[in-house]
Write a protein that holds these residues in place. Structure first.
Motif, PDB file in Angstrom:
ATOM      1  N   ASP A   1       0.838  -1.196   0.000  1.00 43.11           N
ATOM      2  CA  ASP A   1       0.000   0.000   0.000  1.00 43.11           C
ATOM      3  C   ASP A   1       0.876   1.250   0.000  1.00 43.11           C
ATOM      4  OD1 ASP A   1      -2.417  -1.453   0.123  1.00 43.11           O
ATOM      5  OD2 ASP A   1      -2.288  -1.597   2.314  1.00 43.11           O
ATOM      6  N   PHE A   2       1.945   1.215   0.779  1.00 44.56           N
ATOM      7  CA  PHE A   2       2.849   2.356   0.876  1.00 44.56           C
ATOM      8  C   PHE A   2       4.289   1.862   0.967  1.00 44.56           C
ATOM      9  CE2 PHE A   2      -1.135   4.004   2.420  1.00 44.56           C
ATOM     10  CZ  PHE A   2      -1.193   5.257   1.849  1.00 44.56           C
TER      11      PHE A   2
ATOM     12  N   VAL B   1       7.815   3.511   2.215  1.00 43.55           N
ATOM     13  CA  VAL B   1       8.356   4.663   2.929  1.00 43.55           C
ATOM     14  C   VAL B   1       9.877   4.623   2.815  1.00 43.55           C
ATOM     15  CG1 VAL B   1       8.546   5.801   5.173  1.00 43.55           C
ATOM     16  CG2 VAL B   1       6.397   4.690   4.526  1.00 43.55           C
ATOM     17  N   ILE B   2      10.439   5.701   2.313  1.00 43.11           N
ATOM     18  CA  ILE B   2      11.883   5.801   2.149  1.00 43.11           C
ATOM     19  C   ILE B   2      12.455   6.479   3.382  1.00 43.11           C
ATOM     20  CG2 ILE B   2      13.777   6.614   0.690  1.00 43.11           C
ATOM     21  CD1 ILE B   2      11.770   4.672  -0.714  1.00 43.11           C
ATOM     22  N   GLY B   3      13.202   5.741   4.173  1.00 48.27           N
ATOM     23  CA  GLY B   3      13.831   6.260   5.381  1.00 48.27           C
ATOM     24  C   GLY B   3      13.032   5.929   6.632  1.00 48.27           C
ATOM     25  N   THR B   4      13.762   5.554   7.681  1.00 56.18           N
ATOM     26  CA  THR B   4      13.115   5.188   8.940  1.00 56.18           C
ATOM     27  C   THR B   4      13.424   6.179  10.046  1.00 56.18           C
ATOM     28  OG1 THR B   4      14.993   3.753   9.493  1.00 56.18           O
ATOM     29  CG2 THR B   4      13.099   2.713   8.401  1.00 56.18           C
ATOM     30  N   GLY B   5      13.716   7.402   9.654  1.00 56.30           N
ATOM     31  CA  GLY B   5      13.981   8.439  10.641  1.00 56.30           C
ATOM     32  C   GLY B   5      12.685   8.968  11.247  1.00 56.30           C
TER      33      GLY B   5
ATOM     34  N   GLY C   1       5.069   5.867   8.666  1.00 55.66           N
ATOM     35  CA  GLY C   1       4.950   4.442   8.366  1.00 55.66           C
ATOM     36  C   GLY C   1       4.266   3.677   9.486  1.00 55.66           C
ATOM     37  N   HIS C   2       4.597   4.005  10.716  1.00 59.85           N
ATOM     38  CA  HIS C   2       3.958   3.353  11.867  1.00 59.85           C
ATOM     39  C   HIS C   2       2.473   3.678  11.900  1.00 59.85           C
ATOM     40  CE1 HIS C   2       2.772   3.027  16.162  1.00 59.85           C
ATOM     41  NE2 HIS C   2       3.444   1.891  16.050  1.00 59.85           N
ATOM     42  N   ALA C   3       2.125   4.941  11.670  1.00 60.35           N
ATOM     43  CA  ALA C   3       0.707   5.343  11.674  1.00 60.35           C
ATOM     44  C   ALA C   3      -0.067   4.613  10.567  1.00 60.35           C
ATOM     45  CB  ALA C   3       0.586   6.858  11.509  1.00 60.35           C
ATOM     46  N   LEU C   4       0.528   4.497   9.396  1.00 59.91           N
ATOM     47  CA  LEU C   4      -0.131   3.789   8.289  1.00 59.91           C
ATOM     48  C   LEU C   4      -0.331   2.312   8.630  1.00 59.91           C
ATOM     49  CD1 LEU C   4       1.821   5.436   5.349  1.00 59.91           C
ATOM     50  CD2 LEU C   4      -0.648   5.652   5.766  1.00 59.91           C
ATOM     51  N   ALA C   5       0.705   1.696   9.206  1.00 63.25           N
ATOM     52  CA  ALA C   5       0.593   0.278   9.574  1.00 63.25           C
ATOM     53  C   ALA C   5      -0.466   0.084  10.665  1.00 63.25           C
ATOM     54  CB  ALA C   5       1.950  -0.250  10.037  1.00 63.25           C
ATOM     55  N   GLN C   6      -0.522   0.996  11.624  1.00 58.61           N
ATOM     56  CA  GLN C   6      -1.543   0.918  12.679  1.00 58.61           C
ATOM     57  C   GLN C   6      -2.937   1.074  12.081  1.00 58.61           C
ATOM     58  OE1 GLN C   6      -0.221  -0.546  15.060  1.00 58.61           O
ATOM     59  NE2 GLN C   6      -0.160   0.859  16.780  1.00 58.61           N
ATOM     60  N   GLY C   7      -3.029   1.769  10.957  1.00 59.81           N
ATOM     61  CA  GLY C   7      -4.300   1.953  10.268  1.00 59.81           C
ATOM     62  C   GLY C   7      -4.644   0.802   9.332  1.00 59.81           C
ATOM     63  N   GLY C   8      -3.852  -0.261   9.358  1.00 64.78           N
ATOM     64  CA  GLY C   8      -4.162  -1.444   8.571  1.00 64.78           C
ATOM     65  C   GLY C   8      -3.534  -1.487   7.188  1.00 64.78           C
TER      66      GLY C   8
ATOM     67  N   VAL D   1       3.015  -1.649   4.740  1.00 61.13           N
ATOM     68  CA  VAL D   1       4.063  -0.631   4.594  1.00 61.13           C
ATOM     69  C   VAL D   1       5.418  -1.322   4.454  1.00 61.13           C
ATOM     70  CG1 VAL D   1       5.171   1.378   5.643  1.00 61.13           C
ATOM     71  CG2 VAL D   1       2.734   0.963   6.040  1.00 61.13           C
ATOM     72  N   LEU D   2       6.159  -0.939   3.418  1.00 56.46           N
ATOM     73  CA  LEU D   2       7.531  -1.405   3.252  1.00 56.46           C
ATOM     74  C   LEU D   2       8.442  -0.221   3.547  1.00 56.46           C
ATOM     75  CD1 LEU D   2       9.673  -3.478   2.295  1.00 56.46           C
ATOM     76  CD2 LEU D   2       9.357  -2.528  -0.012  1.00 56.46           C
TER      77      LEU D   2
END
Length: 166
Positions: free
Chosen positions: A28-29, A31-35, A42-49, A52-53
């Protein structure tokens, strides 16, 4: 071109079937960078179901025996007053390439503390995210005597729009 062919062309090595599943999945998404920004959204998107890569330039330091961790890089290498090797910078999560500052009209090499790997630069700065001031949204005002500076006059949003209660 398949994901496998792209991986081979870019010099990526697929270690096992899980890598292939990750590459061939439709996310679905991405995300470039884990800062601070990438990790948060990315965390918010994953929590929303959402699926996310996260793609990160450096390596993961979780359980990595080669990682230099636990203190500042200068404290972890034998002779910090000599040039710290690119390999040691990368093992400590720091970018080792060259970056140039062109704000004065000519390119000058600089070595900012930019992170690579899990957490990005945020990991180097203790995960502190400072609140921006209104003048931060009009960066050219900070360089009135440098008309050749390559900074924008203003952001596409204002501080008031970002913080309506301010």
């Amino acid at each position: 071109m398949s994901a496998s062919e792209l991986g081979e062309r870019e010099g990526l090595i697929m270690a096992d079937s899980r890598d292939k599943q990750i590459i061939e999945k439709t996310w679905d998404f991405i995300v470039i960078g884990t800062g601070m920004g990438g990790g948060t959204i990315g965390h918010a998107l994953a929590q929303g179901g959402k699926s996310v890569l996260f793609c990160e330039r450096g390596r993961s330091y979780f359980g990595n025996q080669e990682a230099l961790a636990g203190d500042f890089l200068d404290a972890l290498v034998p002779n910090p007053h000599s040039n710290i090797s690119d390999r040691d910078k990368e093992r400590a999560g720091r970018f080792s390439g060259q970056i140039f500052d062109a704000t004065n009209g000519r390119k000058v090499p600089i070595q900012p503390m930019i992170g690579i790997g899990t957490g990005g630069s945020s990991a180097l700065y203790g995960m502190v995210m400072e609140r921006m001031f209104p003048q931060d949204f009009e960066p050219a005002a900070s360089f009135p005597n440098a008309p050749e500076a390559n900074v924008p006059a203003r952001w596409p949003i204002s501080s008031c729009r970002r913080h309506p209660r301010s």
